[in-house]
Write a protein that holds these residues in place. Structure first.
Motif, PDB file in Angstrom:
ATOM      1  N   SER A 125      60.229  46.199 -12.230  1.00 52.21           N
ATOM      2  CA  SER A 125      60.150  47.025 -13.440  1.00 52.21           C
ATOM      3  C   SER A 125      58.836  46.863 -14.189  1.00 52.21           C
ATOM      4  CB  SER A 125      61.313  46.693 -14.380  1.00 52.21           C
ATOM      5  OG  SER A 125      61.232  45.346 -14.825  1.00 52.21           O
ATOM      6  N   GLN A 126      58.096  45.769 -13.916  1.00 48.92           N
ATOM      7  CA  GLN A 126      56.873  45.521 -14.669  1.00 48.92           C
ATOM      8  C   GLN A 126      55.661  45.252 -13.769  1.00 48.92           C
ATOM      9  OE1 GLN A 126      57.356  42.791 -18.046  1.00 48.92           O
ATOM     10  NE2 GLN A 126      59.572  43.089 -17.967  1.00 48.92           N
ATOM     11  N   ASP A 127      55.683  44.135 -13.039  1.00 45.45           N
ATOM     12  CA  ASP A 127      54.485  43.688 -12.322  1.00 45.45           C
ATOM     13  C   ASP A 127      53.982  44.683 -11.284  1.00 45.45           C
ATOM     14  OD1 ASP A 127      54.044  40.376 -12.790  1.00 45.45           O
ATOM     15  OD2 ASP A 127      56.009  41.191 -13.297  1.00 45.45           O
ATOM     16  N   THR A 166      62.156  41.795 -12.595  1.00 44.43           N
ATOM     17  CA  THR A 166      60.959  41.752 -13.447  1.00 44.43           C
ATOM     18  C   THR A 166      59.750  42.295 -12.705  1.00 44.43           C
ATOM     19  OG1 THR A 166      61.805  39.857 -14.682  1.00 44.43           O
ATOM     20  CG2 THR A 166      59.431  40.236 -14.774  1.00 44.43           C
ATOM     21  N   ASP A 181      50.751  45.415 -22.177  1.00 47.87           N
ATOM     22  CA  ASP A 181      52.017  45.579 -21.456  1.00 47.87           C
ATOM     23  C   ASP A 181      51.795  46.267 -20.112  1.00 47.87           C
ATOM     24  OD1 ASP A 181      51.586  48.264 -22.066  1.00 47.87           O
ATOM     25  OD2 ASP A 181      53.152  48.360 -23.590  1.00 47.87           O
ATOM     26  N   ALA A 182      52.899  46.439 -19.374  1.00 53.32           N
ATOM     27  CA  ALA A 182      52.811  46.990 -18.023  1.00 53.32           C
ATOM     28  C   ALA A 182      52.273  48.416 -18.019  1.00 53.32           C
ATOM     29  CB  ALA A 182      54.184  46.949 -17.353  1.00 53.32           C
ATOM     30  N   LEU A 192      49.814  40.997 -15.032  1.00 52.77           N
ATOM     31  CA  LEU A 192      50.308  41.144 -16.402  1.00 52.77           C
ATOM     32  C   LEU A 192      50.381  39.781 -17.075  1.00 52.77           C
ATOM     33  CD1 LEU A 192      53.333  43.576 -15.862  1.00 52.77           C
ATOM     34  CD2 LEU A 192      50.984  44.161 -16.502  1.00 52.77           C
TER      35      LEU A 192
END
Length: 456
Positions: free
Chosen positions: A327-329, A324, A275-276, A259
């Motif tokens: 929730s995202q990567d 982080t 975005d993710a 990301l």
């Protein structure tokens, strides 16, 4: 009385017949024919080879059967689970000692090949593993950088599990030349090789950067999304797969799951720039297309490059919190795994929230997260151990041993002449467990089977 006498004579005759065939053949064997249950390994019009795990045997075994006594008809597909009943009175021990096929009276399909595939592959992997030396096992754990003209001889010597080609290996060559070189390597391999390339699109186009192969390089993920959305992404993935397979390449080190929405980030131009959620959708579409095409995919660079620096040139630390990543990567990697990706590549960034003391590629903690958080049981692969983030701090032998200890199933590197002996020696000294080596080789073999490289 006559009936009893007749029965006695029949039983006596049977007993004489059985004794004449072999002292080992009993009356119960004559009236209760032997059966075999296993997986169809290969067959032709006259014979069938079955792979089975016999009770008490240390490793899977094969038996060959004579089909000429069966009615004409189509045979089950390779990998089907079948039950074979021999003709009554068959002396199996004598025939197998002589190397003769066992005569079949009946063949039943217990499980079709599709449903039996996982079990069949597992048993076949055990059979292959049992026939390997320690050196051959360790060789299977290396995805070696293609060494040029020496490749066939090096493969013959080291038996590495895969080779990766770079731009220099395609420069000024025709498709026929590339195929011939790859085929020469495969001919030297006792177990078919994974043949890989980085064909991401955009900045990284090892194959399509050669105008003799494609008029122009494949577009970047960002360009595809801007011009045609996810439909363009999927169509591009299928086109790449077709081109690579036409050159006898079976693994593409893609998709990039990192990301970044900051153009100043090192990795930005290779990402979707979105975005993710969008990147996860991208990873799902690309990995799904590759899976359906029978092309090996490698999700990279776990646990997510983010703002990290260029590890080709130096050490890089990532101080973002674990939340982080979770929730995202992780989202694009999880989507790619669920779409059938066979491998995940781990970066050399130091992820302080997971392990502040080691690059991710050499960190047992990062590998535990990958196995547990993504529920991933495929092949874990290091980024290239010749990158300076590793070479500035570790010797080739030390890095390879630590990479295996961390949980990598395959090592990407060109220094295999140093690293393979180092890993072998570490096993012999007890620094590394041969059980761990076996577990990694099983995953490598399973990946090869999933790609259709190993059939029997």
């Amino acid at each position: 009385m006559k009936r009893l006498l007749s029965l006695f004579l029949i039983i006596s005759a049977c007993g004489l017949l059985i004794t004449g065939c072999s002292p080992a053949l009993t009356l119960s064997q004559f009236f209760s024919p032997v059966t075999f249950t296993g997986y169809l390994l290969k067959s032709d019009d006259a014979t069938l080879t079955l792979l089975c795990q016999n009770e008490g045997a240390k490793e899977p075994e094969t038996s060959v059967f004579d089909l000429t006594g069966l009615p004409q008809g189509s045979l089950p597909e390779t990998g089907s689970e079948v039950k074979i009943t021999l003709k009554a009175g068959t002396d199996t021990e004598s025939l197998e000692t002589q190397g003769d096929p066992l005569p079949v009276r009946r063949l039943e399909v217990l499980t079709a090949s599709d449903a039996a595939e996982k079990s069949f592959h597992s048993l076949l992997a055990e059979k292959l593993l049992a026939g390997m030396s320690l050196e051959e096992k360790v060789g299977q754990m290396f995805f070696a950088r293609y060494p040029g003209p020496a490749a066939p001889e090096d493969e013959k010597t080291w038996q590495f599990g895969g080779t990766i080609l770079f731009g220099r290996d395609f420069k000024d060559k025709s498709p026929d030349q590339i195929r011939a070189e790859i085929n020469a390597c495969q001919d030297a391999a006792r177990v078919p090789m994974l043949v890989g390339v980085d064909e991401e699109g955009g900045d990284v186009v090892r194959v399509s950067g050669n105008p003799a192969i494609r008029a122009e390089g494949f577009p970047s993920p960002q360009t595809l999304l801007q011009k045609g959305g996810m439909d363009a992404v999927t169509a591009d993935a299928h086109e790449k797969d077709a081109l690579l397979k036409s050159l006898n390449i079976n693994v593409n080190f893609a998709p990039v799951c990192d990301l970044s929405q900051n153009p100043a980030d090192y990795i930005y131009s290779r990402t979707t720039g979105r975005d993710a959620a969008t990147t996860a959708e991208y990873a799902k579409n690309v990995a799904g297309a590759m899976t359906s095409d029978g092309m090996g995919s490698v999700l990279k660079h776990f646990p997510g490059y983010g703002p990290g620096g260029d590890t080709h040139k130096d050490f890089s630390r990532d101080s973002r919190p674990l939340e982080t990543f979770e929730s995202q990567d992780f989202l694009p990697f999880r989507a790619g795994v669920q779409a059938g990706a066979g491998s995940v590549l781990v970066s050399h960034n130091v992820i302080e929230a997971m392990d502040p003391d080691h690059p991710a590629s050499l960190s047992p903690k990062v590998h535990e997260v990958l196995r547990d958080a993504l529920d991933f049981d495929g092949v874990i692969l290091t980024d290239d151990l010749d990158m300076e983030a590793i070479t500035k701090a570790y010797g080739a032998d030390t890095a390879a041993v630590q990479a295996v200890a961390a949980g990598n199933d395959m090592i990407l590197s060109s220094r295999y002449t140093i690293e393979i002996p180092a890993v072998v020696e570490a096993v012999r000294k007890g620094t590394l467990s041969e059980d761990q080596i076996d577990a990694s080789v099983r995953r490598v073999l399973a990946w090869k089977m999933d790609l259709g490289l190993i059939e029997n």
